[in-house]
Motif scaffolding. Structure first.
Motif, PDB file in Angstrom:
ATOM      1  N   PHE A 124       2.974   0.486 -18.559  1.00 49.12           N
ATOM      2  CA  PHE A 124       3.565  -0.569 -17.735  1.00 49.12           C
ATOM      3  C   PHE A 124       4.001  -0.025 -16.384  1.00 49.12           C
ATOM      4  O   PHE A 124       3.649  -0.566 -15.333  1.00 49.12           O
ATOM      5  CB  PHE A 124       4.759  -1.215 -18.436  1.00 49.12           C
ATOM      6  CG  PHE A 124       5.450  -2.214 -17.556  1.00 49.12           C
ATOM      7  CD1 PHE A 124       4.886  -3.453 -17.321  1.00 49.12           C
ATOM      8  CD2 PHE A 124       6.630  -1.877 -16.907  1.00 49.12           C
ATOM      9  CE1 PHE A 124       5.495  -4.359 -16.455  1.00 49.12           C
ATOM     10  CE2 PHE A 124       7.248  -2.778 -16.051  1.00 49.12           C
ATOM     11  CZ  PHE A 124       6.678  -4.022 -15.822  1.00 49.12           C
ATOM     12  N   TYR A 125       4.791   1.066 -16.390  1.00 46.34           N
ATOM     13  CA  TYR A 125       5.310   1.607 -15.136  1.00 46.34           C
ATOM     14  C   TYR A 125       4.257   2.363 -14.326  1.00 46.34           C
ATOM     15  O   TYR A 125       4.367   2.473 -13.107  1.00 46.34           O
ATOM     16  CB  TYR A 125       6.495   2.541 -15.411  1.00 46.34           C
ATOM     17  CG  TYR A 125       7.776   1.812 -15.728  1.00 46.34           C
ATOM     18  CD1 TYR A 125       8.404   1.017 -14.770  1.00 46.34           C
ATOM     19  CD2 TYR A 125       8.369   1.913 -16.992  1.00 46.34           C
ATOM     20  CE1 TYR A 125       9.595   0.351 -15.062  1.00 46.34           C
ATOM     21  CE2 TYR A 125       9.558   1.253 -17.280  1.00 46.34           C
ATOM     22  CZ  TYR A 125      10.157   0.469 -16.313  1.00 46.34           C
ATOM     23  OH  TYR A 125      11.333  -0.199 -16.593  1.00 46.34           O
ATOM     24  N   SER A 183      15.715   0.147 -12.878  1.00 49.32           N
ATOM     25  CA  SER A 183      16.396  -0.004 -11.591  1.00 49.32           C
ATOM     26  C   SER A 183      15.413  -0.339 -10.488  1.00 49.32           C
ATOM     27  O   SER A 183      15.810  -0.679  -9.372  1.00 49.32           O
ATOM     28  CB  SER A 183      17.135   1.300 -11.227  1.00 49.32           C
ATOM     29  OG  SER A 183      18.143   1.583 -12.159  1.00 49.32           O
ATOM     30  N   SER A 184      14.125  -0.224 -10.791  1.00 48.37           N
ATOM     31  CA  SER A 184      13.077  -0.431  -9.803  1.00 48.37           C
ATOM     32  C   SER A 184      12.596  -1.873  -9.798  1.00 48.37           C
ATOM     33  O   SER A 184      12.758  -2.619 -10.765  1.00 48.37           O
ATOM     34  CB  SER A 184      11.899   0.504 -10.114  1.00 48.37           C
ATOM     35  OG  SER A 184      10.760   0.148  -9.381  1.00 48.37           O
ATOM     36  N   GLU A 185      11.956  -2.243  -8.692  1.00 51.09           N
ATOM     37  CA  GLU A 185      11.360  -3.584  -8.621  1.00 51.09           C
ATOM     38  C   GLU A 185      10.229  -3.722  -9.632  1.00 51.09           C
ATOM     39  O   GLU A 185       9.830  -4.835  -9.975  1.00 51.09           O
ATOM     40  CB  GLU A 185      10.844  -3.862  -7.207  1.00 51.09           C
ATOM     41  CG  GLU A 185      10.474  -5.302  -6.972  1.00 51.09           C
ATOM     42  CD  GLU A 185      10.226  -5.629  -5.508  1.00 51.09           C
ATOM     43  OE1 GLU A 185      10.281  -6.815  -5.157  1.00 51.09           O
ATOM     44  OE2 GLU A 185       9.969  -4.706  -4.715  1.00 51.09           O
ATOM     45  N   ALA A 186       9.748  -2.599 -10.118  1.00 46.09           N
ATOM     46  CA  ALA A 186       8.714  -2.641 -11.155  1.00 46.09           C
ATOM     47  C   ALA A 186       9.196  -3.439 -12.358  1.00 46.09           C
ATOM     48  O   ALA A 186       8.423  -4.187 -12.975  1.00 46.09           O
ATOM     49  CB  ALA A 186       8.345  -1.220 -11.576  1.00 46.09           C
ATOM     50  N   VAL A 199      18.663   5.502   4.024  1.00 48.91           N
ATOM     51  CA  VAL A 199      17.738   4.409   3.678  1.00 48.91           C
ATOM     52  C   VAL A 199      16.304   4.834   3.960  1.00 48.91           C
ATOM     53  O   VAL A 199      15.406   4.621   3.135  1.00 48.91           O
ATOM     54  CB  VAL A 199      18.087   3.129   4.464  1.00 48.91           C
ATOM     55  CG1 VAL A 199      17.008   2.059   4.271  1.00 48.91           C
ATOM     56  CG2 VAL A 199      19.448   2.590   4.028  1.00 48.91           C
ATOM     57  N   ARG A 200      16.069   5.442   5.126  1.00 46.13           N
ATOM     58  CA  ARG A 200      14.701   5.845   5.485  1.00 46.13           C
ATOM     59  C   ARG A 200      14.157   6.882   4.497  1.00 46.13           C
ATOM     60  O   ARG A 200      12.995   6.809   4.082  1.00 46.13           O
ATOM     61  CB  ARG A 200      14.666   6.417   6.900  1.00 46.13           C
ATOM     62  CG  ARG A 200      15.134   5.504   8.016  1.00 46.13           C
ATOM     63  CD  ARG A 200      14.586   4.109   7.957  1.00 46.13           C
ATOM     64  NE  ARG A 200      13.137   4.041   7.891  1.00 46.13           N
ATOM     65  CZ  ARG A 200      12.452   2.916   7.723  1.00 46.13           C
ATOM     66  NH1 ARG A 200      13.091   1.761   7.574  1.00 46.13           N
ATOM     67  NH2 ARG A 200      11.147   2.923   7.686  1.00 46.13           N
ATOM     68  N   SER A 201      14.969   7.867   4.130  1.00 48.71           N
ATOM     69  CA  SER A 201      14.488   8.917   3.233  1.00 48.71           C
ATOM     70  C   SER A 201      14.221   8.375   1.837  1.00 48.71           C
ATOM     71  O   SER A 201      13.230   8.741   1.189  1.00 48.71           O
ATOM     72  CB  SER A 201      15.492  10.068   3.174  1.00 48.71           C
ATOM     73  OG  SER A 201      16.721   9.654   2.609  1.00 48.71           O
ATOM     74  N   LYS A 202      15.074   7.480   1.369  1.00 51.34           N
ATOM     75  CA  LYS A 202      14.868   6.890   0.052  1.00 51.34           C
ATOM     76  C   LYS A 202      13.664   5.954   0.046  1.00 51.34           C
ATOM     77  O   LYS A 202      12.941   5.852  -0.956  1.00 51.34           O
ATOM     78  CB  LYS A 202      16.121   6.153  -0.409  1.00 51.34           C
ATOM     79  CG  LYS A 202      17.221   7.074  -0.933  1.00 51.34           C
ATOM     80  CD  LYS A 202      18.388   6.288  -1.473  1.00 51.34           C
ATOM     81  CE  LYS A 202      19.356   7.167  -2.272  1.00 51.34           C
ATOM     82  NZ  LYS A 202      19.916   8.263  -1.494  1.00 51.34           N
ATOM     83  N   LEU A 203      13.440   5.259   1.152  1.00 51.89           N
ATOM     84  CA  LEU A 203      12.256   4.410   1.251  1.00 51.89           C
ATOM     85  C   LEU A 203      10.990   5.247   1.158  1.00 51.89           C
ATOM     86  O   LEU A 203      10.028   4.873   0.466  1.00 51.89           O
ATOM     87  CB  LEU A 203      12.259   3.637   2.568  1.00 51.89           C
ATOM     88  CG  LEU A 203      12.854   2.237   2.592  1.00 51.89           C
ATOM     89  CD1 LEU A 203      12.749   1.636   3.993  1.00 51.89           C
ATOM     90  CD2 LEU A 203      12.176   1.309   1.576  1.00 51.89           C
ATOM     91  N   PRO A 232      14.815   5.607  -9.843  1.00 51.20           N
ATOM     92  CA  PRO A 232      13.409   6.004  -9.840  1.00 51.20           C
ATOM     93  C   PRO A 232      12.477   4.813 -10.055  1.00 51.20           C
ATOM     94  O   PRO A 232      12.904   3.762 -10.541  1.00 51.20           O
ATOM     95  CB  PRO A 232      13.317   6.994 -10.998  1.00 51.20           C
ATOM     96  CG  PRO A 232      14.406   6.560 -11.938  1.00 51.20           C
ATOM     97  CD  PRO A 232      15.514   6.069 -11.073  1.00 51.20           C
ATOM     98  N   VAL A 233      11.214   4.989  -9.675  1.00 51.63           N
ATOM     99  CA  VAL A 233      10.246   3.900  -9.754  1.00 51.63           C
ATOM    100  C   VAL A 233       9.982   3.492 -11.198  1.00 51.63           C
ATOM    101  O   VAL A 233       9.839   2.305 -11.501  1.00 51.63           O
ATOM    102  CB  VAL A 233       8.925   4.312  -9.056  1.00 51.63           C
ATOM    103  CG1 VAL A 233       7.847   3.270  -9.299  1.00 51.63           C
ATOM    104  CG2 VAL A 233       9.164   4.492  -7.566  1.00 51.63           C
TER     105      VAL A 233
END
Length: 244
Positions: free
Chosen positions: A143-144, A102-105, A199-203, A97-98
């Motif tokens: 933060f998130y 695990s996120s780029e955040a 990949v498309r759906s998760k993006l 999750p964002v």
């Protein structure tokens, strides 16, 4: 180039690296990086660029490091590089999750604080350390919900603006290297692969979680909420360019 490259041939590799460093012969082309080199070589050989780009393990011009996504046992997720605002950079990967480390955040926090990603401390504790050192009172939710999305949204817009010779189209370039969709040829996870539709759906889910549209462009509502007022018109122009 005047010499043959073979796996395990140290002398040829040494010569190639020197040619790249001093931009001699073919080394001058390779010095531009895999993406630009593929485009240039395709032009010299009158080939369709995609014929060579399918062999380049890169995302948005940045070579992918030592971490793949096919086995399901490596640390990045299937959208790690496709959704990253830093392309193939394996230290700044997208993930769900964002609102999670695990996120780029979370890479935003680590990069801003100059903290190694191998630090075995959870995000809540790390934010507590930050507040203790600085005297701030940032919450995990702040933060998130605000700080990281502000940084990522600005980076995303700058990425899509492109550079002097390359412009990215998220419909094409928000993707993994073609090789990543091929089954692993050997090893304990032989045959494992990534499904492009997954990949498309998760993006799409990732974009939505950050307040971005279907192209991964921050929406006007998101930009105003994050107080990135100067980026509103730029984002609108990017959207028009893609749809136009």
């Amino acid at each position: 180039m005047g010499y043959e490259l073979k796996w395990g041939d140290f002398n040829s590799l040494k010569r190639l690296l020197e040619d790249i460093a001093y931009r001699r012969g073919m080394g001058s082309i390779l010095a531009e990086g895999a993406y630009r080199a593929a485009l240039k070589i395709a032009g010299l050989k009158n080939l369709y660029p995609g014929e060579l780009l399918r062999y380049t393990v890169q995302v948005k011009g940045v070579g992918v490091g030592a971490h793949g996504i096919r086995s399901g046992k490596d640390y990045p997720q299937p959208i790690a590089y496709a959704g990253s605002v830093q392309g193939g950079d394996h230290t700044s990967v997208a993930g769900l999750p964002v609102d999670n480390d695990s996120s780029e955040a979370w890479s935003v926090f680590l990069d801003s604080g100059v903290v190694c990603m191998f630090t075995a401390v959870d995000d809540s504790t790390m934010i507590k350390y930050l507040n203790t050192v600085t005297g701030w009172n940032i919450t995990r939710e702040e933060f998130y919900g605000e700080i990281a999305p502000r940084v990522l949204s600005l980076q995303r817009i700058l990425l899509l603006l492109g550079g002097p010779d390359v412009t990215w189209d998220p419909r094409i370039h928000d993707d993994n290297p073609p090789r990543f969709y091929e089954p692993l040829p050997s090893g304990p996870y032989k045959g494992a692969r990534v499904d492009p539709s997954d990949v498309r759906s998760k993006l799409a889910e990732y974009y939505k979680g950050l307040g971005w549209d279907e192209y991964g462009i921050p929406t006007e509502e998101t930009l105003r909420r994050l107080k990135l007022y100067d980026a509103v018109e730029v984002a609108r122009e990017l959207r028009e360019r893609i749809e136009g």
